[in-house]
Design an enzyme around this catalytic site. Structure first.
Site, PDB file in Angstrom:
ATOM      1  CB  CYS A   1      -1.086  -0.898   0.606  1.00 60.81           C
ATOM      2  SG  CYS A   1      -2.422  -0.305   1.674  1.00 60.81           S
TER       3      CYS A   1
ATOM      4  CB  CYS B   1      -4.972  -4.110   1.170  1.00 61.11           C
ATOM      5  SG  CYS B   1      -4.312  -3.226  -0.267  1.00 61.11           S
TER       6      CYS B   1
ATOM      7  CB  CYS C   1      -3.972   1.641  -1.268  1.00 64.73           C
ATOM      8  SG  CYS C   1      -4.026  -0.077  -1.822  1.00 64.73           S
TER       9      CYS C   1
ATOM     10  CB  CYS D   1      -7.520  -1.105   0.967  1.00 61.97           C
ATOM     11  SG  CYS D   1      -6.017  -0.193   1.394  1.00 61.97           S
TER      12      CYS D   1
ATOM     13  CB  CYS E   1       5.476  13.424  -0.673  1.00 63.72           C
ATOM     14  SG  CYS E   1       6.265  13.960   0.819  1.00 63.72           S
TER      15      CYS E   1
END
Length: 154
Positions: free
Chosen positions: A57, A60, A106, A109, A129
């Protein structure tokens, strides 16, 4: 503290941590990660990435996808058939633009990553995707980003 099966702390960032992480984003990253935007197809910096490593991510640092699960979908965005850990990627029903899709976020976060579709290859049949700007690629010999100071490592 909530830990994923692969050992990562999934506790959301505190408000001061979130403000610090968000202040480091480019305008394009903020549009996609925080406001559910989408980068243009075939323009993302990770589309052609093929080295061993993990896709984390951008906000985070949580690992979201492994390089082994990446495949060429022809859609113009990095595509994966499975997450790094099922608990690292959340799914939210998205009815924007007159369509019904599953948005991926995510799990730590809550940042927007992209969408998942049921037209991927075996073994899962899924196609995650994902926007390149939502991710940070980390080579197999590099440490994971750990902007929250949680000791994240593979």
């Amino acid at each position: 503290m909530t830990r994923s099966p692969s050992g990562f702390d999934l506790t959301p960032p505190t408000e001061p941590e979130r403000q610090r992480l968000e202040a480091d984003l480019t305008p394009e990253e903020a549009d996609v990660l925080l406001h559910h935007g989408t980068e243009a197809p075939f323009c993302g910096g990770l589309l052609g990435e093929k080295r061993p490593g993990a896709y984390c991510c951008r906000l985070c640092g949580l690992p979201l996808f492994r390089f082994e699960t990446k495949f060429e979908s022809g859609t113009g965005w990095p595509s994966f058939y499975a997450p790094f850990d099922e608990t690292h990627v959340g799914a939210i029903r998205d009815t924007s633009y007159g369509m019904v899709r599953i948005e991926t976020v995510c799990a730590r976060c809550g940042s927007h990553q992209g969408h998942v579709f049921p037209d991927g290859p075996p073994p899962t049949g899924l196609r995650y995707c994902i926007n390149s700007v939502s991710l940070r690629f980390v080579g197999a010999d590099e440490p994971l980003p750990d902007p929250l100071g949680r000791g994240d490592r593979l």
